[in-house]
Write an enzyme that holds these catalytic residues in place. Structure first.
Site, PDB file in Angstrom:
ATOM      1  N   ASP A 115     -20.713  49.284 -68.822  1.00 44.17           N
ATOM      2  CA  ASP A 115     -20.445  48.553 -70.058  1.00 44.17           C
ATOM      3  C   ASP A 115     -19.185  47.716 -69.823  1.00 44.17           C
ATOM      4  O   ASP A 115     -18.376  48.034 -68.945  1.00 44.17           O
ATOM      5  CB  ASP A 115     -20.229  49.545 -71.194  1.00 44.17           C
ATOM      6  CG  ASP A 115     -19.749  48.878 -72.460  1.00 44.17           C
ATOM      7  OD1 ASP A 115     -20.451  48.001 -72.972  1.00 44.17           O
ATOM      8  OD2 ASP A 115     -18.649  49.234 -72.921  1.00 44.17           O
ATOM      9  N   TYR A 164     -17.089  45.878 -72.756  1.00 44.57           N
ATOM     10  CA  TYR A 164     -16.078  45.910 -73.822  1.00 44.57           C
ATOM     11  C   TYR A 164     -15.582  47.334 -74.056  1.00 44.57           C
ATOM     12  O   TYR A 164     -16.340  48.220 -74.437  1.00 44.57           O
ATOM     13  CB  TYR A 164     -16.646  45.344 -75.118  1.00 44.57           C
ATOM     14  CG  TYR A 164     -17.094  43.908 -75.022  1.00 44.57           C
ATOM     15  CD1 TYR A 164     -16.189  42.893 -74.728  1.00 44.57           C
ATOM     16  CD2 TYR A 164     -18.430  43.565 -75.226  1.00 44.57           C
ATOM     17  CE1 TYR A 164     -16.599  41.571 -74.649  1.00 44.57           C
ATOM     18  CE2 TYR A 164     -18.851  42.237 -75.153  1.00 44.57           C
ATOM     19  CZ  TYR A 164     -17.928  41.250 -74.848  1.00 44.57           C
ATOM     20  OH  TYR A 164     -18.339  39.945 -74.772  1.00 44.57           O
ATOM     21  N   ARG A 170     -14.021  44.664 -85.433  1.00 41.87           N
ATOM     22  CA  ARG A 170     -14.810  45.358 -84.414  1.00 41.87           C
ATOM     23  C   ARG A 170     -15.897  46.216 -85.046  1.00 41.87           C
ATOM     24  O   ARG A 170     -17.044  46.246 -84.576  1.00 41.87           O
ATOM     25  CB  ARG A 170     -13.889  46.219 -83.540  1.00 41.87           C
ATOM     26  CG  ARG A 170     -14.605  47.076 -82.499  1.00 41.87           C
ATOM     27  CD  ARG A 170     -15.380  46.262 -81.508  1.00 41.87           C
ATOM     28  NE  ARG A 170     -15.842  47.096 -80.395  1.00 41.87           N
ATOM     29  CZ  ARG A 170     -16.787  46.744 -79.524  1.00 41.87           C
ATOM     30  NH1 ARG A 170     -17.388  45.569 -79.643  1.00 41.87           N
ATOM     31  NH2 ARG A 170     -17.136  47.557 -78.542  1.00 41.87           N
ATOM     32  N   SER A 186     -24.211  44.527 -70.932  1.00 39.94           N
ATOM     33  CA  SER A 186     -23.367  44.352 -72.116  1.00 39.94           C
ATOM     34  C   SER A 186     -24.100  43.674 -73.257  1.00 39.94           C
ATOM     35  O   SER A 186     -25.041  42.896 -73.045  1.00 39.94           O
ATOM     36  CB  SER A 186     -22.139  43.514 -71.735  1.00 39.94           C
ATOM     37  OG  SER A 186     -21.346  43.217 -72.868  1.00 39.94           O
TER      38      SER A 186
END
Length: 225
Positions: free
Chosen positions: A9, A11, A40, A117
């Site tokens: 991944d 982030y 977020r 991602s």
């Protein structure tokens, strides 16, 4: 089966998100941390909702829409220039300090490396270029290819398809518990990077291994192969 490839991944796993909070604080002094947290949260919620509703848009649009909501909710005036500036922060995320050296260790060991991602492909490429890390990964895989966001199983299947290896040979590495749980339910071996010593999400799966940072993850991988 032995591990032959590592799928990361991006982030919050390879790249830290504090740069977004700092950009928000610069734009809205004393309000930035709360704004970044809400931004977020809505960014992830919108990605999940769009997958459920079959209304996919690329992650950069999801990111903009989440910011507009977060600012509106918190009574912050968001002009077009500030919106562009804040969204640019997602293209200039700094890698975690232990990233480059440990990516090099994995490459030197002969393992194939990939990124999987939610980010749009152009966003991912820009993050890698801006951090001078494009050398590190043979595959950069975006959910754009299936027009669904994690944690949908078809996203994790992309890694299996692109690397042309059975899932049992692909170690998935994520700093996000929900992501790690979904990958494990799909059938990938999973390393959860738990930097903040948080409890794992209760989703019916546990990671194969839980470690505090990338260095210890690489130590574990090299001891296993």
């Amino acid at each position: 089966m032995p591990i032959r490839a590592i799928v990361f991944d991006l982030y919050g796993t390879l790249y830290e998100l504090q740069a977004v909070a700092r950009a928000c604080e610069n734009a809205f002094p004393t309000r930035g941390v709360a704004l970044a947290q809400r931004w977020r949260q809505k960014q992830l919620e919108y990605s999940w909702l769009r997958s459920l509703m079959a209304r996919y848009v690329p992650f950069d649009q999801v990111t903009e829409e989440a910011l507009v909501f977060a600012c509106t909710e918190q009574g912050l005036e968001l002009d077009p220039a500030t919106l562009r500036s804040l969204c640019q922060a997602w293209l200039h995320l700094p890698p975690y300090a232990d990233m480059a050296a440990n990516v090099r260790r994995l490459k030197d060991a002969g393992l194939a490396l990939a990124i999987l991602s939610n980010g749009a492909r152009a966003m991912l490429d820009q993050v890698l270029v801006n951090s001078s890390m494009q050398w590190g990964f043979e595959h950069v895989i975006s959910v754009d290819e299936v027009r669904l966001f994690k944690p949908h199983p078809q996203v994790y299947q992309l890694a299996e398809q692109r690397l042309a290896m059975p899932r049992e040979q692909l170690l998935f590495v994520s700093g996000n518990a929900w992501d790690a749980g979904a990958a494990r339910l799909f059938g990938l071996p999973v390393c959860w990077i738990n930097r903040q010593q948080q409890p794992f999400d209760q989703l019916g799966a546990a990671p194969t291994v839980e470690l505090p940072d990338l260095k210890q993850m690489v130590d574990w991988v090299l001891a296993e192969i």
